[in-house]
Design an enzyme around this catalytic site. Structure first.
Site, PDB file in Angstrom:
ATOM      1  CB  SER A 141      -0.758   0.023   1.357  1.00 50.09           C
ATOM      2  OG  SER A 141      -1.489   1.282   1.360  1.00 50.09           O
ATOM      3  CE1 TYR A 154      -4.351  -2.192   4.661  1.00 48.25           C
ATOM      4  CE2 TYR A 154      -3.305  -0.056   4.353  1.00 48.25           C
ATOM      5  CZ  TYR A 154      -3.952  -1.122   3.626  1.00 48.25           C
ATOM      6  OH  TYR A 154      -3.878  -1.098   2.386  1.00 48.25           O
TER       7      TYR A 154
END
Ligand code: NAP
Length: 248
Positions: A141, A154
């Site tokens: 990400s 995350y």
């Protein structure tokens, strides 16, 4: 450029929706037979692929379950006899400040995003080693490069899958298996639509060099490159596809 992956077999986790769905359709469009491994039924993805003349196999699979992963890989080998490509895409991204991240939430995020990547990778490597070729793509990400707030667990997992890819690139290079990552920017998907408002999404567009919202298909070029022989001498790397948001 059709049929770059003719005869190949690809597994995409989290293929029922969003980025995984777009990846599965793109891989099938290049001639790959695609296994759609998702905790949700992937009928919509399968229909999109079959309507376009491609072939797919849907398998319900929770990537945190060793039993599900083993069954999914067994089903793939039974149907197609080999695995050329694994895309570790299944992931969740709940927003929570650190003091609101209890053990259950921490373990859920780590379990799906990181342990799921480990389990799926471990399950496909033996057959790739025997075949003497393979492509593994971890979906990281852009938040890892941005250090986005409210996402510590995350972002930790998205850095970890880069670390895993770098180590595995060295471990598996001698078997002609390449392990790379794609790091998407904020991308319009069902998961994002459910969890983020317009203000946050417009704020990200402001930071991008390309002034529009990213869509899953924006990553197809990177994905197909990393899955094809065009990238055979590239491993342990990250392709950041985020409209130029994280460019410092
Ligand atoms: P999405 O729209 O939520 O779709 C993800 C799919 O994976 C859903 O069908 C989801 O099912 C499934 N899934 C969830 N947990 C699973 C599990 N344990 N086993 C198997 N499948 C599972 O997500 P997305 O936005 O396309 O994101 C896909 C990947 O890209 C993730 O790894 C995410 O971290 C990464 N990413 C996304 C963005 C973005 O802005 N969208 C940006 C950077 C990176 P449920 O609907 O039941 O959860």
């Amino acid at each position: 450029m059709a049929n770059r992956l003719e005869g190949e077999v690809a597994i995409v986790t989290g293929a029922a929706a969003g980025i995984g769905q777009a990846f599965a359709v793109a891989l099938a469009g290049e001639g790959a037979r695609v296994v759609l491994a998702d905790i949700q039924p992937a009928q919509n993805t399968q229909t999109l692929i079959e309507t376009a003349g491609g072939e797919a196999l849907s398998v319900i699979c929770d990537v945190t379950s060793e039993t599900d992963i083993t069954a999914m890989v067994d089903a793939t080998l039974k149907r197609y006899g080999k695995i050329d490509i694994l895309v570790n895409n299944a992931g969740i991204y709940p927003i929570a400040d650190i003091e609101d991240t209890d053990m259950a939430l921490w373990n859920r995020i780590i379990g799906i995003n990181l342990t799921g990547t480990f389990l799926a990778t471990r399950a496909v490597v033996p057959t790739m080693k025997v075949a003497g070729k393979g492509k593994i793509i971890n979906i990281s990400s852009g938040t890892f490069f941005m250090g986005s707030p409210g996402l510590a667990a995350y972002v930790a997992t998205k850095g970890a899958v880069i670390g895993m890819a770098r180590s595995l690139a060295a471990e598996l290079g001698g078997f002609n298996i390449q392990v790379n990552c794609i790091a998407p920017g904020l991308t319009t998907t069902p998961g994002v639509n459910n969890g983020m408002g317009d203000e946050m999404r417009d704020g990200v567009v402001m930071m991008q060099a390309n002034k529009r919202r990213e869509v899953p298909e924006d990553m197809n070029g990177a994905l197909l490159f990393l899955c094809s022989s065009d990238s055979d001498f590239m491993t342990g790397q990250v392709m950041l596809v985020d409209g130029g948001a994280a460019r410092n």
